[in-house]
Design a protein around this motif. Structure first.
Motif, PDB file in Angstrom:
ATOM      1  N   UNK A 160      -6.009  -5.804 -10.118  1.00 46.88           N
ATOM      2  CA  UNK A 160      -5.531  -4.841  -9.123  1.00 46.88           C
ATOM      3  C   UNK A 160      -4.240  -4.209  -9.622  1.00 46.88           C
ATOM      4  N   UNK A 161      -3.779  -3.225  -8.877  1.00 46.06           N
ATOM      5  CA  UNK A 161      -2.418  -2.726  -9.074  1.00 46.06           C
ATOM      6  C   UNK A 161      -1.517  -3.553  -8.163  1.00 46.06           C
ATOM      7  N   UNK A 162      -0.454  -4.084  -8.728  1.00 42.29           N
ATOM      8  CA  UNK A 162       0.461  -4.939  -7.994  1.00 42.29           C
ATOM      9  C   UNK A 162       1.737  -4.165  -7.653  1.00 42.29           C
ATOM     10  N   UNK A 163       2.113  -4.246  -6.392  1.00 49.26           N
ATOM     11  CA  UNK A 163       3.270  -3.513  -5.887  1.00 49.26           C
ATOM     12  C   UNK A 163       4.340  -4.459  -5.367  1.00 49.26           C
ATOM     13  N   UNK A 164       5.556  -4.127  -5.671  1.00 44.16           N
ATOM     14  CA  UNK A 164       6.712  -4.817  -5.121  1.00 44.16           C
ATOM     15  C   UNK A 164       7.210  -3.996  -3.927  1.00 44.16           C
ATOM     16  N   UNK A 165       7.684  -4.668  -2.885  1.00 43.20           N
ATOM     17  CA  UNK A 165       8.142  -3.961  -1.692  1.00 43.20           C
ATOM     18  C   UNK A 165       9.323  -4.697  -1.064  1.00 43.20           C
ATOM     19  N   UNK A 166      10.128  -3.959  -0.325  1.00 37.55           N
ATOM     20  CA  UNK A 166      11.305  -4.522   0.331  1.00 37.55           C
ATOM     21  C   UNK A 166      11.267  -4.239   1.822  1.00 37.55           C
ATOM     22  N   UNK A 167      11.670  -5.232   2.601  1.00 38.15           N
ATOM     23  CA  UNK A 167      11.720  -5.076   4.048  1.00 38.15           C
ATOM     24  C   UNK A 167      13.075  -5.484   4.588  1.00 38.15           C
ATOM     25  N   UNK A 168      13.546  -4.747   5.577  1.00 39.33           N
ATOM     26  CA  UNK A 168      14.797  -5.090   6.231  1.00 39.33           C
ATOM     27  C   UNK A 168      14.577  -6.129   7.326  1.00 39.33           C
ATOM     28  N   UNK A 169      13.330  -6.397   7.628  1.00 40.64           N
ATOM     29  CA  UNK A 169      13.016  -7.342   8.688  1.00 40.64           C
ATOM     30  C   UNK A 169      12.638  -8.705   8.124  1.00 40.64           C
ATOM     31  N   UNK A 170      12.077  -9.501   8.964  1.00 42.12           N
ATOM     32  CA  UNK A 170      11.611 -10.823   8.565  1.00 42.12           C
ATOM     33  C   UNK A 170      10.376 -10.654   7.675  1.00 42.12           C
ATOM     34  N   UNK A 171      10.271 -11.434   6.636  1.00 48.98           N
ATOM     35  CA  UNK A 171       9.126 -11.300   5.740  1.00 48.98           C
ATOM     36  C   UNK A 171       7.833 -11.600   6.485  1.00 48.98           C
ATOM     37  N   UNK A 172       6.817 -10.821   6.153  1.00 48.90           N
ATOM     38  CA  UNK A 172       5.515 -10.993   6.782  1.00 48.90           C
ATOM     39  C   UNK A 172       4.454 -10.397   5.870  1.00 48.90           C
ATOM     40  N   UNK A 173       3.225 -10.387   6.319  1.00 49.81           N
ATOM     41  CA  UNK A 173       2.136  -9.916   5.472  1.00 49.81           C
ATOM     42  C   UNK A 173       1.627  -8.532   5.869  1.00 49.81           C
ATOM     43  N   UNK A 174       2.378  -7.797   6.688  1.00 46.39           N
ATOM     44  CA  UNK A 174       1.959  -6.479   7.159  1.00 46.39           C
ATOM     45  C   UNK A 174       2.637  -5.404   6.328  1.00 46.39           C
ATOM     46  N   UNK A 175       1.868  -4.688   5.558  1.00 43.14           N
ATOM     47  CA  UNK A 175       2.457  -3.774   4.583  1.00 43.14           C
ATOM     48  C   UNK A 175       3.290  -2.676   5.233  1.00 43.14           C
ATOM     49  N   UNK A 176       2.966  -2.289   6.443  1.00 37.46           N
ATOM     50  CA  UNK A 176       3.708  -1.187   7.074  1.00 37.46           C
ATOM     51  C   UNK A 176       5.116  -1.606   7.492  1.00 37.46           C
ATOM     52  N   UNK A 177       5.411  -2.885   7.462  1.00 33.30           N
ATOM     53  CA  UNK A 177       6.757  -3.327   7.812  1.00 33.30           C
ATOM     54  C   UNK A 177       7.700  -3.288   6.623  1.00 33.30           C
ATOM     55  N   UNK A 178       7.189  -2.933   5.466  1.00 35.16           N
ATOM     56  CA  UNK A 178       8.015  -2.851   4.261  1.00 35.16           C
ATOM     57  C   UNK A 178       8.456  -1.403   4.073  1.00 35.16           C
ATOM     58  N   UNK A 179       9.764  -1.249   3.867  1.00 35.14           N
ATOM     59  CA  UNK A 179      10.362   0.076   3.879  1.00 35.14           C
ATOM     60  C   UNK A 179      10.343   0.773   2.523  1.00 35.14           C
ATOM     61  N   UNK A 180      10.391  -0.009   1.465  1.00 35.65           N
ATOM     62  CA  UNK A 180      10.504   0.560   0.124  1.00 35.65           C
ATOM     63  C   UNK A 180       9.448  -0.052  -0.779  1.00 35.65           C
ATOM     64  N   UNK A 181       8.946   0.781  -1.695  1.00 35.43           N
ATOM     65  CA  UNK A 181       7.860   0.365  -2.580  1.00 35.43           C
ATOM     66  C   UNK A 181       8.124   0.811  -4.006  1.00 35.43           C
ATOM     67  N   UNK A 182       7.665   0.000  -4.934  1.00 30.52           N
ATOM     68  CA  UNK A 182       7.672   0.407  -6.327  1.00 30.52           C
ATOM     69  C   UNK A 182       6.428   1.215  -6.641  1.00 30.52           C
ATOM     70  N   UNK A 183       6.313   1.624  -7.889  1.00 29.08           N
ATOM     71  CA  UNK A 183       5.197   2.483  -8.297  1.00 29.08           C
ATOM     72  C   UNK A 183       3.954   1.677  -8.667  1.00 29.08           C
TER      73      UNK A 183
END
Length: 123
Positions: free
Chosen positions: A92-115
């Motif tokens: 797969x393509x693997x993405x790193x992401x950052x969230x200002x909230x509590x870590x979870x498994x919902x991608x829409x809660x992550x604010x920033x993404x790598x390429x």
């Protein structure tokens, strides 16, 4: 703003290992929870693992538990995903992401993404 850059992807045989890295820059990333997601061709984005801003808490998808290990080095602003016992279905393509909230498994809660970085596991 937070900028994320993934590296370490590539082609590996089944049973092999890879180490993905995510370099973060911009705002104080030490206060962000970090996650990894992946997306295979024709499939939805899938949660892999996440780590709290302090590194004290981690979460893993059942599909990778025991095979993948997530860690972070706040002094270097990096997050690493050690992947072992890789399977063709990990391709797969693997993405790193950052969230200002509590870590979870919902991608829409992550604010920033790598390429993203491509991981291909051959059988």
């Amino acid at each position: 703003q937070v900028q994320l850059v993934e590296s370490g992807g590539g082609l590996v045989q089944a049973g092999g290992s890879l180490r993905l890295s995510c370099a973060a820059s911009g705002r104080t990333v030490n206060s962000y929870g970090m996650g990894w997601f992946r997306q295979a061709a024709g499939k939805e984005r899938e949660f892999i693992a996440a780590i709290s801003y302090s590194g004290a808490s981690t979460r893993y998808a059942e599909s990778v538990k025991g095979r993948f290990t997530l860690s972070r080095d706040n002094a270097k602003n990096t997050v690493s995903l050690q992947m072992s016992s890789l399977k063709p279905e990990d391709t797969a393509i693997y993405y790193c992401a950052a969230t200002q909230g509590i870590i979870n498994d919902y991608y829409k809660s992550y604010n920033y993404w790598g390429q993203g970085t491509q991981v291909t596991v051959s059988s």
